[in-house]
Scaffold this motif. Sequence first.
Motif, short mmCIF file in Angstrom:
data_model
loop_
_atom_site.label_atom_id
_atom_site.label_comp_id
_atom_site.label_asym_id
_atom_site.label_seq_id
_atom_site.Cartn_x
_atom_site.Cartn_y
_atom_site.Cartn_z
N ASP A 105 22.45 -29.09 37.92
CA ASP A 105 23.55 -28.86 38.85
C ASP A 105 23.31 -27.53 39.55
O ASP A 105 22.98 -26.54 38.92
N GLN A 106 23.42 -27.55 40.88
CA GLN A 106 23.24 -26.33 41.65
C GLN A 106 24.35 -26.20 42.67
O GLN A 106 24.94 -27.19 43.08
N HIS A 107 24.62 -24.96 43.06
CA HIS A 107 25.59 -24.71 44.13
C HIS A 107 24.90 -25.09 45.43
O HIS A 107 23.85 -24.56 45.76
N HIS A 108 25.49 -26.01 46.17
CA HIS A 108 24.84 -26.51 47.38
C HIS A 108 24.85 -25.50 48.51
O HIS A 108 24.05 -25.61 49.44
N GLY A 109 25.71 -24.50 48.44
CA GLY A 109 25.75 -23.48 49.48
C GLY A 109 24.59 -22.51 49.40
O GLY A 109 24.00 -22.13 50.41
N ASP A 110 24.24 -22.10 48.19
CA ASP A 110 23.19 -21.09 48.05
C ASP A 110 22.03 -21.51 47.14
O ASP A 110 21.04 -20.80 47.03
N GLY A 111 22.14 -22.66 46.48
CA GLY A 111 21.04 -23.17 45.67
C GLY A 111 20.94 -22.63 44.26
O GLY A 111 20.04 -23.01 43.52
N TRP A 112 21.84 -21.75 43.85
CA TRP A 112 21.77 -21.20 42.49
C TRP A 112 22.06 -22.28 41.46
O TRP A 112 22.98 -23.06 41.60
N VAL A 113 21.26 -22.29 40.42
CA VAL A 113 21.43 -23.24 39.32
C VAL A 113 22.67 -22.86 38.53
O VAL A 113 22.86 -21.71 38.17
N ARG A 114 23.53 -23.88 38.27
CA ARG A 114 24.74 -23.64 37.48
C ARG A 114 24.58 -24.18 36.07
O ARG A 114 25.24 -23.71 35.16
N GLY A 115 23.75 -25.18 35.87
CA GLY A 115 23.56 -25.72 34.53
C GLY A 115 22.99 -27.12 34.57
O GLY A 115 22.67 -27.66 35.62
N ALA A 116 22.86 -27.72 33.38
CA ALA A 116 22.35 -29.08 33.25
C ALA A 116 23.52 -30.02 32.97
O ALA A 116 24.39 -29.71 32.16
N LEU A 117 23.53 -31.15 33.67
CA LEU A 117 24.59 -32.13 33.52
C LEU A 117 24.00 -33.52 33.38
O LEU A 117 22.85 -33.77 33.78
N CYS A 118 24.80 -34.44 32.85
CA CYS A 118 24.41 -35.85 32.88
C CYS A 118 24.69 -36.37 34.30
O CYS A 118 25.38 -35.71 35.09
N HIS A 119 24.16 -37.52 34.62
CA HIS A 119 24.33 -38.07 35.96
C HIS A 119 25.81 -38.27 36.31
O HIS A 119 26.25 -37.93 37.40
N ARG A 120 26.56 -38.80 35.36
CA ARG A 120 27.98 -39.08 35.60
C ARG A 120 28.76 -37.81 35.95
O ARG A 120 29.50 -37.77 36.93
#
Length: 75
Positions: free
Chosen positions: A38-53
């Motif tokens: 998962d990343q912030h779409h505005g700046d690309g910073w990684v926020r963490g790992a998530l499942c697809h759902r």
Amino acid sequence: MPGNDAELYGRMPAAATWAFLASHPRCAICGRPSTEIDQHHGDGWVRGALCHRCNCEVGSLEAALRICRIHNSAQ
């Protein structure tokens, strides 16, 4: 705003992506096996790992919030 790993998703080579998922094996929200970063779409910073759902749900929520902000600023 950088995440804990202070990594830009768009600049992560494939090996780094797999290493990140291996070091974060469970979804940060529900605990299922993580499959996506998962990343912030505005700046690309990684926020963490998530499942697809959960990643889809977070994306839908963010889109809904953007629509609300646009609607409220137009009034």
